[in-house]
Design a protein around this motif. Sequence first.
Motif, PDB file in Angstrom:
ATOM      1  N   UNK A 449       0.806  -1.236   0.000  1.00 26.50           N
ATOM      2  CA  UNK A 449       0.000   0.000   0.000  1.00 26.50           C
ATOM      3  C   UNK A 449       0.836   1.281   0.000  1.00 26.50           C
ATOM      4  N   UNK A 450       2.081   1.195   0.430  1.00 21.00           N
ATOM      5  CA  UNK A 450       2.964   2.373   0.382  1.00 21.00           C
ATOM      6  C   UNK A 450       2.539   3.462   1.353  1.00 21.00           C
ATOM      7  N   UNK A 451       2.187   3.062   2.584  1.00 21.80           N
ATOM      8  CA  UNK A 451       1.849   4.074   3.600  1.00 21.80           C
ATOM      9  C   UNK A 451       3.052   4.999   3.811  1.00 21.80           C
ATOM     10  N   UNK A 452       2.815   6.250   3.963  1.00 22.27           N
ATOM     11  CA  UNK A 452       3.829   7.312   4.171  1.00 22.27           C
ATOM     12  C   UNK A 452       4.653   7.578   2.906  1.00 22.27           C
ATOM     13  N   UNK A 453       4.461   6.804   1.840  1.00 25.26           N
ATOM     14  CA  UNK A 453       5.283   6.952   0.632  1.00 25.26           C
ATOM     15  C   UNK A 453       4.544   7.744  -0.433  1.00 25.26           C
ATOM     16  N   UNK A 454       5.250   7.946  -1.565  1.00 23.74           N
ATOM     17  CA  UNK A 454       4.592   8.455  -2.769  1.00 23.74           C
ATOM     18  C   UNK A 454       3.629   7.360  -3.237  1.00 23.74           C
ATOM     19  N   UNK A 455       2.545   7.775  -3.884  1.00 25.67           N
ATOM     20  CA  UNK A 455       1.590   6.829  -4.473  1.00 25.67           C
ATOM     21  C   UNK A 455       1.002   5.834  -3.471  1.00 25.67           C
ATOM     22  N   UNK A 456       0.711   6.328  -2.263  1.00 19.71           N
ATOM     23  CA  UNK A 456      -0.030   5.494  -1.304  1.00 19.71           C
ATOM     24  C   UNK A 456      -1.346   5.070  -1.948  1.00 19.71           C
ATOM     25  N   UNK A 457      -1.754   3.847  -1.696  1.00 21.93           N
ATOM     26  CA  UNK A 457      -3.020   3.361  -2.266  1.00 21.93           C
ATOM     27  C   UNK A 457      -3.677   2.339  -1.357  1.00 21.93           C
ATOM     28  N   UNK A 458      -4.941   2.086  -1.616  1.00 22.35           N
ATOM     29  CA  UNK A 458      -5.590   0.885  -1.091  1.00 22.35           C
ATOM     30  C   UNK A 458      -6.332   0.282  -2.272  1.00 22.35           C
ATOM     31  N   UNK A 459      -6.286  -1.033  -2.407  1.00 25.21           N
ATOM     32  CA  UNK A 459      -7.010  -1.603  -3.545  1.00 25.21           C
ATOM     33  C   UNK A 459      -8.508  -1.537  -3.254  1.00 25.21           C
ATOM     34  N   UNK A 460      -9.289  -1.424  -4.319  1.00 26.68           N
ATOM     35  CA  UNK A 460     -10.748  -1.425  -4.163  1.00 26.68           C
ATOM     36  C   UNK A 460     -11.169  -2.719  -3.451  1.00 26.68           C
ATOM     37  N   UNK A 461     -10.507  -3.801  -3.809  1.00 26.49           N
ATOM     38  CA  UNK A 461     -10.866  -5.085  -3.212  1.00 26.49           C
ATOM     39  C   UNK A 461     -10.585  -5.085  -1.697  1.00 26.49           C
ATOM     40  N   UNK A 462      -9.414  -4.561  -1.265  1.00 30.90           N
ATOM     41  CA  UNK A 462      -9.130  -4.522   0.183  1.00 30.90           C
ATOM     42  C   UNK A 462     -10.168  -3.670   0.909  1.00 30.90           C
ATOM     43  N   UNK A 463     -10.543  -2.571   0.278  1.00 31.49           N
ATOM     44  CA  UNK A 463     -11.487  -1.625   0.891  1.00 31.49           C
ATOM     45  C   UNK A 463     -12.866  -2.288   1.054  1.00 31.49           C
ATOM     46  N   UNK A 464     -13.307  -2.972   0.021  1.00 32.13           N
ATOM     47  CA  UNK A 464     -14.656  -3.553   0.051  1.00 32.13           C
ATOM     48  C   UNK A 464     -14.677  -4.859   0.851  1.00 32.13           C
ATOM     49  N   UNK A 465     -13.676  -5.734   0.619  1.00 33.64           N
ATOM     50  CA  UNK A 465     -13.615  -6.970   1.417  1.00 33.64           C
ATOM     51  C   UNK A 465     -13.353  -6.628   2.888  1.00 33.64           C
ATOM     52  N   UNK A 466     -12.586  -5.563   3.108  1.00 33.88           N
ATOM     53  CA  UNK A 466     -12.312  -5.117   4.471  1.00 33.88           C
ATOM     54  C   UNK A 466     -13.590  -4.681   5.178  1.00 33.88           C
ATOM     55  N   UNK A 467     -14.473  -4.029   4.433  1.00 34.23           N
ATOM     56  CA  UNK A 467     -15.757  -3.603   5.022  1.00 34.23           C
ATOM     57  C   UNK A 467     -16.565  -4.840   5.422  1.00 34.23           C
ATOM     58  N   UNK A 468     -16.531  -5.862   4.568  1.00 36.30           N
ATOM     59  CA  UNK A 468     -17.228  -7.115   4.909  1.00 36.30           C
ATOM     60  C   UNK A 468     -16.589  -7.759   6.142  1.00 36.30           C
ATOM     61  N   UNK A 469     -15.242  -7.722   6.178  1.00 35.18           N
ATOM     62  CA  UNK A 469     -14.546  -8.313   7.333  1.00 35.18           C
ATOM     63  C   UNK A 469     -15.016  -7.654   8.633  1.00 35.18           C
ATOM     64  N   UNK A 470     -15.149  -6.339   8.617  1.00 37.90           N
ATOM     65  CA  UNK A 470     -15.562  -5.636   9.835  1.00 37.90           C
ATOM     66  C   UNK A 470     -17.002  -6.007  10.206  1.00 37.90           C
ATOM     67  N   UNK A 471     -17.869  -6.125   9.188  1.00 35.18           N
ATOM     68  CA  UNK A 471     -19.263  -6.507   9.458  1.00 35.18           C
ATOM     69  C   UNK A 471     -19.306  -7.916  10.065  1.00 35.18           C
ATOM     70  N   UNK A 472     -18.479  -8.811   9.522  1.00 31.56           N
ATOM     71  CA  UNK A 472     -18.443 -10.188  10.044  1.00 31.56           C
ATOM     72  C   UNK A 472     -17.848 -10.205  11.454  1.00 31.56           C
ATOM     73  N   UNK A 473     -16.896  -9.316  11.695  1.00 30.22           N
ATOM     74  CA  UNK A 473     -16.257  -9.246  13.015  1.00 30.22           C
ATOM     75  C   UNK A 473     -17.275  -8.841  14.096  1.00 30.22           C
ATOM     76  N   UNK A 474     -18.170  -7.896  13.757  1.00 29.43           N
ATOM     77  CA  UNK A 474     -19.219  -7.513  14.726  1.00 29.43           C
ATOM     78  C   UNK A 474     -20.009  -8.765  15.130  1.00 29.43           C
ATOM     79  N   UNK A 475     -20.379  -9.546  14.108  1.00 27.22           N
ATOM     80  CA  UNK A 475     -21.173 -10.743  14.367  1.00 27.22           C
ATOM     81  C   UNK A 475     -20.385 -11.743  15.226  1.00 27.22           C
ATOM     82  N   UNK A 476     -19.130 -11.979  14.860  1.00 36.70           N
ATOM     83  CA  UNK A 476     -18.337 -12.983  15.577  1.00 36.70           C
ATOM     84  C   UNK A 476     -18.067 -12.569  17.024  1.00 36.70           C
ATOM     85  N   UNK A 477     -17.912 -11.282  17.251  1.00 39.86           N
ATOM     86  CA  UNK A 477     -17.721 -10.821  18.640  1.00 39.86           C
ATOM     87  C   UNK A 477     -18.959 -11.135  19.472  1.00 39.86           C
ATOM     88  N   UNK A 478     -20.130 -10.970  18.841  1.00 37.39           N
ATOM     89  CA  UNK A 478     -21.394 -11.179  19.580  1.00 37.39           C
ATOM     90  C   UNK A 478     -21.569 -12.665  19.907  1.00 37.39           C
TER      91      UNK A 478
END
Length: 483
Positions: A449-478
Amino acid sequence: MQTTAEVSGSGLDLIFKYIDEQQNEFVQELKEWVAIPSDSSDPQAWDKIVRMLNVTADKIKTLGGNVELADLGSQKMSNGQSVHLPPVILAELKKDPKKPTLCIYGHVDVQPAKKEDGWTTDPYTLTEINGNLYGRGASDNKGPVLAWLHAVEAYQSLKQELPVNIKFIIEGMEEAGSNGLDTLTEQRNMTFFSDVDYIVISDNIWISKKPALTYGTRGNCYFFVEVEGQKQDMHSGVFGGSIHEAMTDLIALLDSLVESSGHILIPAINEAVAPLTEEEKKRYQGIQFDLEVHKKDCGVTKFLFDTKEEILQHRWRYPSLSIHGIEGAFFETGTKTVIPRKVIGKFSIRLVPNMDPSEVEKQVTEYLHKVFAERNSPNQLKVTMPISAKPWLADVSDPQFVAGRRAVQTVFGVDPDLICEGSTIPIARNFQDVTGKSIMMLPIGGADDGEHSQNEKMSRSSYIQGTKLFAAFFYELSQLPHK
Ligand SMILES: NCC(=O)N[C@@H](Cc1c[nH]cn1)C(=O)O
Ligand SMILES: [Zn+2]
Ligand SMILES: [Zn+2]
């Protein structure tokens, strides 16, 4: 691994579908956030951080959150001036005492970025190229903060009850050392934090294509070494050869810090480092990490060490020293023949268990004064440590890691690697020491991802799958036994 039937029983299948369908809106919102240049390194620009925090607070309010912008008071700068710090968002969604409470930490400030640093696109205009979303803060940390908010939004839009109570701590000074947040944590320990069961942070990256849970971060001690010479900049033809130059002193001081092998030369600095155990040694072997891919991601041909195990150990569990820059030096194009009057060298030391910032400050200061004394220079030396943060290490048998592992299995179909992080989240150790709560890091950013660097990015897939991961994490915590 969780079966499809279990996922559909939890309603997550509908949530995942909603997240997929909304992805363009989610990317558009990230574009609006990236457009705010909330760089915390420059106090003159802190009004942009306040703007960014207000935008974040408004978003949390649309999710029904109660939001407080907690005041952090002022910070004394190295020039003696006092500057008012941006506030911190403390927010809470509607509470159900029967459910566990998750507190999500993130930051919406960014590292500096200029197109002329070598960015291919404008750093503050989120630009999609080949499935990657380029922009300052896309990965560190605006993308992950928005992903958490979108995970909440998905439940609400589908009228599904959130499986956990949710609180947020969102700050705007992380990249500048999180000043003031430690005091706020202490002040709110018996109030805001009292009913929190879990603290989760998504402000780091995977180390390969394999998802990961993070159980440790290094700390950091950041130093300014100021050498002051004459009363103004001078002509090197007229005065060169007859005065002690501040820059020459500074270069000698910086050169005395670290060998080309990476070994830190400050005496006793390595003494506190926790010894490597046989059990820990074995842990490195099972981790997915390809040195050739890593070389490509970094754009280097050779590392300081030859094996995967050594590279990971020197990223996670040994200290390192990096020299960042020199303020006051002539750095522009051209051939100005100047002797700078005053220069400030900037370097930092990443700390690991069991190093302590106050010990490191003492060791560094004494050492630099000794090296300087040997130069017999009449110039003035001042060593200060504007930022310090301790390393953080979690107990991986903590149930939060069970929920994290299950959520990764649901979304990615694999078991996550358990990793550490070479960078620092200054408040992590403080949360642990002050609140005593369970803390875990759940990264969604990619290794390249190049954090702190030139051309920092996040892939669309990481962003969207990551959102699903967080939604699933809420469920698993419960699903964990509620304390
Ligand atoms: N994503 C975490 C991060 O980048 N943290 C910064 C924080 C910091 C430490 N010292 C100064 N800033 C990092 O550089 O690790
Ligand atoms: Zn960050
Ligand atoms: Zn950062």
